[in-house]
Design a protein around this motif. Structure first.
Motif, mmCIF file in Angstrom:
data_model
loop_
_atom_site.group_PDB
_atom_site.id
_atom_site.type_symbol
_atom_site.label_atom_id
_atom_site.label_comp_id
_atom_site.label_asym_id
_atom_site.label_seq_id
_atom_site.Cartn_x
_atom_site.Cartn_y
_atom_site.Cartn_z
ATOM 1 N N ASN A 137 -8.576 -1.392 12.333
ATOM 2 C CA ASN A 137 -9.197 -2.006 11.169
ATOM 3 C C ASN A 137 -8.171 -2.209 10.059
ATOM 4 O OD1 ASN A 137 -10.622 -1.409 8.365
ATOM 5 N ND2 ASN A 137 -12.139 -2.396 9.688
ATOM 6 N N GLU A 138 -8.201 -3.410 9.438
ATOM 7 C CA GLU A 138 -7.250 -3.721 8.376
ATOM 8 C C GLU A 138 -7.329 -2.723 7.219
ATOM 9 O OE1 GLU A 138 -6.620 -7.131 4.893
ATOM 10 O OE2 GLU A 138 -7.832 -7.585 6.666
ATOM 11 N N ALA A 139 -8.548 -2.429 6.770
ATOM 12 C CA ALA A 139 -8.723 -1.541 5.625
ATOM 13 C C ALA A 139 -8.207 -0.135 5.937
ATOM 14 C CB ALA A 139 -10.198 -1.485 5.218
ATOM 15 N N LEU A 140 -8.499 0.358 7.155
ATOM 16 C CA LEU A 140 -8.036 1.701 7.522
ATOM 17 C C LEU A 140 -6.525 1.746 7.668
ATOM 18 C CD1 LEU A 140 -10.753 2.756 10.138
ATOM 19 C CD2 LEU A 140 -10.485 3.561 7.777
ATOM 20 N N LEU A 141 -5.944 0.664 8.187
ATOM 21 C CA LEU A 141 -4.496 0.616 8.330
ATOM 22 C C LEU A 141 -3.826 0.665 6.957
ATOM 23 C CD1 LEU A 141 -1.981 0.266 10.076
ATOM 24 C CD2 LEU A 141 -2.335 -2.218 9.954
ATOM 25 N N ILE A 142 -4.325 -0.134 6.020
ATOM 26 C CA ILE A 142 -3.762 -0.142 4.667
ATOM 27 C C ILE A 142 -3.978 1.213 4.000
ATOM 28 C CG2 ILE A 142 -3.985 -1.161 2.365
ATOM 29 C CD1 ILE A 142 -4.619 -3.822 3.770
ATOM 30 N N ALA A 143 -5.168 1.815 4.222
ATOM 31 C CA ALA A 143 -5.448 3.128 3.639
ATOM 32 C C ALA A 143 -4.476 4.179 4.161
ATOM 33 C CB ALA A 143 -6.879 3.544 3.948
ATOM 34 N N SER A 144 -4.161 4.115 5.454
ATOM 35 C CA SER A 144 -3.210 5.080 6.018
ATOM 36 C C SER A 144 -1.826 4.892 5.401
ATOM 37 C CB SER A 144 -3.131 4.934 7.545
ATOM 38 O OG SER A 144 -2.433 3.760 7.926
ATOM 39 N N ARG A 145 -1.477 3.645 5.095
ATOM 40 C CA ARG A 145 -0.181 3.378 4.463
ATOM 41 C C ARG A 145 -0.149 3.918 3.027
ATOM 42 N NH1 ARG A 145 4.249 2.543 6.686
ATOM 43 N NH2 ARG A 145 4.931 1.044 5.113
ATOM 44 N N ILE A 146 -1.283 3.801 2.329
ATOM 45 C CA ILE A 146 -1.338 4.333 0.959
ATOM 46 C C ILE A 146 -1.161 5.852 0.983
ATOM 47 C CG2 ILE A 146 -2.834 4.684 -1.042
ATOM 48 C CD1 ILE A 146 -4.054 1.929 -0.462
ATOM 49 N N VAL A 147 -1.880 6.525 1.905
ATOM 50 C CA VAL A 147 -1.766 7.983 2.012
ATOM 51 C C VAL A 147 -0.338 8.377 2.374
ATOM 52 C CG1 VAL A 147 -2.517 10.010 3.326
ATOM 53 C CG2 VAL A 147 -4.188 8.294 2.596
ATOM 54 N N LYS A 148 0.266 7.609 3.250
ATOM 55 C CA LYS A 148 1.645 7.883 3.653
ATOM 56 C C LYS A 148 2.582 7.739 2.453
ATOM 57 C CE LYS A 148 4.436 6.876 7.730
ATOM 58 N NZ LYS A 148 4.509 5.981 8.912
ATOM 59 N N GLY A 149 2.334 6.704 1.649
ATOM 60 C CA GLY A 149 3.134 6.515 0.443
ATOM 61 C C GLY A 149 2.960 7.661 -0.541
ATOM 62 N N VAL A 150 1.721 8.151 -0.661
ATOM 63 C CA VAL A 150 1.452 9.290 -1.550
ATOM 64 C C VAL A 150 2.253 10.510 -1.085
ATOM 65 C CG1 VAL A 150 -0.314 10.930 -2.270
ATOM 66 C CG2 VAL A 150 -0.816 8.475 -2.289
ATOM 67 N N GLY A 200 0.837 -1.199 0.000
ATOM 68 C CA GLY A 200 0.000 0.000 0.000
ATOM 69 C C GLY A 200 0.870 1.246 0.000
ATOM 70 N N TYR A 201 1.914 1.213 0.832
ATOM 71 C CA TYR A 201 2.868 2.324 0.873
ATOM 72 C C TYR A 201 3.637 2.432 -0.442
ATOM 73 C CZ TYR A 201 6.825 5.117 2.564
ATOM 74 O OH TYR A 201 7.780 6.082 2.720
ATOM 75 N N ILE A 202 4.137 1.291 -0.912
ATOM 76 C CA ILE A 202 4.955 1.293 -2.124
ATOM 77 C C ILE A 202 4.160 1.776 -3.329
ATOM 78 C CG2 ILE A 202 6.116 -0.229 -3.782
ATOM 79 C CD1 ILE A 202 7.118 -1.855 -1.442
#
Length: 484
Positions: A120-133, A76-78
């Motif tokens: 929550n798994e989905a929120l954790l992954i979403a936070s990683r995506i935003v962090k990657g952005v 998600g971050y990558i």
């Protein structure tokens, strides 16, 4: 006025030497400060990646996540990072590096804070995506700050080698800190980078100069959207197919990936100000540098994930033991990276990259041959592999960055910086997705379940070595001196 390395007073006898591309120049304290701030962005990125990598087994145990879900915390971050790096580089050229850098740092810190608070798994992954952005904007801005501040040649080579030291220090610090913090609570690994972000924002606000000259043009939002969407669809397909086969959803994402990535290349040939000027790929050295970045990060991100899961889940090592086991790789990078600029000046980027890729191949091979013992000896079975990987990073990363930005005008340094970092991140995402499919399936009780992933990691490094070695094909042989 843009900061540049200060030249010594010219005299008629030294003009030519002082103006030579590799002539050393004196750096002022403010110039050093700009380099430190840019380097801290690299430190922050490496810190975050290594900390989360160590924490994966603990996150999975608390939230009940399997290997396929855990890889999305990394990917998600990558993907947020790799998918938008080119846009980040372009906006740094258009809007100003300082402005983009500061804004993205604020978002990075906020996303890191949120990631440590959610269950929550989905929120954790979403936070990683935003962090990657957010990292997709800080990274090319930081790198282009360096490449536009330090003149091409000796100064830039030296600056980029020091830049690598920050990454190595962040990576090694993240391993050790995460091992200690994860033993208390994995959430602390998400909160720790926030303090670094706050310090970096303050420092950047003080020392990074405002951009006085910006490139004219517009932002290719369509290009950014098609590239990011295409990569997300492609990686989702690669991750999901081994478990579900081609379901209607997976078939849809496969078609979407092909169409979106195809649309990206069509658009880039038609828009006036493309996200990627495709003619840049006519420069063979830039192509080789990007392939090397893809191979380095594509292989190592997956290797670290395999080793983390194997040592903690299969061999039952504590997080701090696993972190300390990998730390020598970061120490080697920190020791050797300051010398990389000198090595580049003397041997050139091509020789450095080829040697780097060979070290990666040897390191992965050593682990495959010696790392599967039920009762391994760390000094003989693991340490040589980790030292070789550290050597590969130490001599390869700076050389790749130099080769990828050489000969590029200042108004496209953001593009060149974003492009090479995108290659690395997309390589990491795609290879990790394939490796995850290869190693998933039940609880691994031995190294056997991880071997297919290790073989793929090694193959990626071999391909990177072969691609880099093509630079030697067709080179004129040095003339032999006449016999005396």
């Amino acid at each position: 006025m843009a900061l540049t390395a200060t030249e010594p007073p010219a005299t008629p006898a030294t003009d030519a030497r002082d103006l030579a591309p590799h002539a050393p120049r004196t750096w002022s304290p403010r110039l050093w400060a700009v380099l430190v701030v840019a380097g801290l962005a690299m430190f922050l990125d490496a810190l975050d990646v290594s900390m989360v990598g160590v924490a994966l087994p603990s996150i999975g145990a608390e939230l009940g996540l399997g290997t396929a879900s855990l890889q999305w915390i990394v990917n998600g971050y990558i993907l947020g990072y790799g998918g938008l790096l080119l846009l980040g580089g372009r906006l740094a050229d258009l809007l100003g590096r300082r402005q983009v850098f500061l804004t993205a740092l604020v978002v990075f810190g906020a996303a890191s804070l949120v990631g440590g608070l959610v269950d929550n798994e989905a929120l954790l992954i979403a936070s990683r995506i935003v962090k990657g952005v957010a990292a997709a904007f800080t990274a090319p801005a930081a790198l282009s700050i360096i490449t536009t501040t330090f003149k091409e040649g000796h100064d830039r080579n030296r600056a980029l080698s020091i830049f690598t030291v920050f990454g190595a220090t962040g990576y090694a610090s993240g391993l050790v800190a995460s091992g200690a913090l994860t033993s208390i609570d994995w959430r602390l690994t998400f909160f720790a980078p926030v303090a670094v972000v706050i310090a970096l924002i303050i420092a950047a606000f003080i020392v990074v100069p405002r951009t006085t000259q910006r490139e004219a043009g517009t932002v290719d939002l369509a290009g950014a959207a098609t590239l990011t969407g295409g990569m997300l669809a492609a990686v989702y397909t690669i991750v999901t197919v081994p478990e579900t086969g081609f379901t209607p959803l997976v078939t849809t994402t496969t078609v979407a990936a092909v169409l979106l990535l195809g649309a990206f290349f069509v658009l880039e040939n038609r828009v006036r100000h493309p996200l990627v000027r495709l003619s840049i790929f006519k420069v063979r050295s830039i192509v080789r540098a990007n392939l090397a970045a893809l191979a380095i990060f594509g292989s190592y991100v997956s290797f670290q994930t395999i080793v983390t899961l194997y040592l903690q889940n299969t061999l039952q090592w504590a997080p701090i033991e696993m972190a300390l086991a990998l730390a020598p790789a970061g120490v080697i990078v920190a020791i050797l990276s300051p010398l990389a600029g000198r090595f580049i000046d003397r041997f050139g980027t091509t020789s450095m990259i080829i040697t780097s890729m060979a070290a990666f191949v040897l390191g992965y091979t050593w682990f495959i041959v010696r790392g599967g013992s039920p009762e391994p000896n760390y000094v003989t079975d693991y340490l040589p592999a980790f030292l070789l990987l550290g050597l590969g990073f130490a001599i390869g990363f700076s050389a790749v960055m130099v080769q990828a930005t050489e000969g590029i005008s200042d108004d496209e340094q953001g593009l060149a910086s974003g492009l090479v970092q995108t290659s690395g991140q997309i390589g990491g995402a795609v290879v990790l997705a394939i490796v995850t499919g290869l190693i998933s399936g039940g609880v691994a009780t031995s190294i056997a379940q991880y071997r297919p992933g290790l073989y793929l990691v090694t193959a990626v490094a071999v391909i990177g070595l072969a691609a880099s070695a093509t630079a030697l094909v067709g080179r004129p042989k040095p003339a032999l001196s006449p016999a005396s």
